[in-house]
Scaffold this motif. Sequence first.
Motif, mmCIF file in Angstrom:
data_model
loop_
_atom_site.group_PDB
_atom_site.id
_atom_site.type_symbol
_atom_site.label_atom_id
_atom_site.label_comp_id
_atom_site.label_asym_id
_atom_site.label_seq_id
_atom_site.Cartn_x
_atom_site.Cartn_y
_atom_site.Cartn_z
ATOM 1 N N TRP A 1 0.815 -1.215 0.000
ATOM 2 C CA TRP A 1 0.000 0.000 0.000
ATOM 3 C C TRP A 1 0.849 1.265 0.000
ATOM 4 O O TRP A 1 0.534 2.228 -0.707
ATOM 5 N N THR A 2 1.926 1.300 0.774
ATOM 6 C CA THR A 2 2.761 2.504 0.766
ATOM 7 C C THR A 2 3.382 2.702 -0.610
ATOM 8 O O THR A 2 3.494 3.832 -1.087
ATOM 9 N N GLU B 1 2.031 1.718 -3.492
ATOM 10 C CA GLU B 1 0.967 2.191 -4.382
ATOM 11 C C GLU B 1 0.696 3.672 -4.158
ATOM 12 O O GLU B 1 0.593 4.451 -5.121
ATOM 13 N N TYR B 2 0.592 4.070 -2.910
ATOM 14 C CA TYR B 2 0.270 5.460 -2.623
ATOM 15 C C TYR B 2 1.396 6.403 -3.065
ATOM 16 O O TYR B 2 1.142 7.510 -3.527
ATOM 17 N N GLY C 1 -0.820 7.885 -5.823
ATOM 18 C CA GLY C 1 -1.702 8.668 -4.975
ATOM 19 C C GLY C 1 -2.643 7.789 -4.155
ATOM 20 O O GLY C 1 -2.571 6.566 -4.203
ATOM 21 N N PHE C 2 -3.534 8.447 -3.441
ATOM 22 C CA PHE C 2 -4.338 7.794 -2.408
ATOM 23 C C PHE C 2 -5.773 7.477 -2.833
ATOM 24 O O PHE C 2 -6.638 7.311 -1.992
ATOM 25 N N ARG D 1 -5.754 7.294 3.512
ATOM 26 C CA ARG D 1 -6.518 7.962 2.455
ATOM 27 C C ARG D 1 -7.103 9.283 2.962
ATOM 28 O O ARG D 1 -7.133 10.269 2.225
ATOM 29 N N GLN E 1 -4.072 11.566 3.370
ATOM 30 C CA GLN E 1 -3.191 11.664 2.195
ATOM 31 C C GLN E 1 -1.730 11.542 2.632
ATOM 32 O O GLN E 1 -0.853 12.277 2.189
ATOM 33 N N VAL F 1 1.117 8.320 4.407
ATOM 34 C CA VAL F 1 1.275 6.904 4.781
ATOM 35 C C VAL F 1 1.614 6.721 6.259
ATOM 36 O O VAL F 1 1.897 5.608 6.701
#
Length: 201
Positions: free
Chosen positions: A97-98, A100-101, A105-106, A174, A177, A179
Amino acid sequence: MAATVVSGRGPRERMVFSAAQLIRRDGVGSTGMREVAVHAQAPRGSLQHYFPGGKEQLVNEAVGWAGRYAGNRVARFLAALSEPTPSGLFAEMVRQWTDEYAAVGFAGGCPVAAATVDCAESTVATREAASAAFGTWSGSVAHALTEMGVPKERAEALATLMISALEGAILIARAEQDVRALTTVARELGPLLDAAVRKDG
């Protein structure tokens, strides 16, 4: 979860995949059948052919796909570790997830969580699909923990803890915005997870 359609899938599989991607970004209520067909590059008429149960069937299958995807990722996360540990597994779950973000983005979250939030009270079949998806994912995590030496009864509880912490951290990330919540749960839960490994052998 990748946000693009993977080539080589048939139209039905592409539509299930696309539904999962759109649900994780927009929620169930804002994901329309038309948008799914466009995203999947599939003829709109094929939706009724493949999903005679309509949107509910498609959503439920997308949720099931997401649960299997998350469960299957556990083995890949372990393969990425030179020395598998519970904390290492959780760090890999968080890193998905980190990464991807950081890259895109989120906008995206977990499609199973999104379907639960949107439909748990109104659609029994979708709630059941979400419950089964979480069960599939949790079962894979618990099995991995057991293989690393965590007693079975503890492994099941820790799998629930890991997934709950991850899902909550995704939601906070999210909203903020940032991590921060994800890196915090990985750091704080790591020692607790590793301490559950049997030392007797």
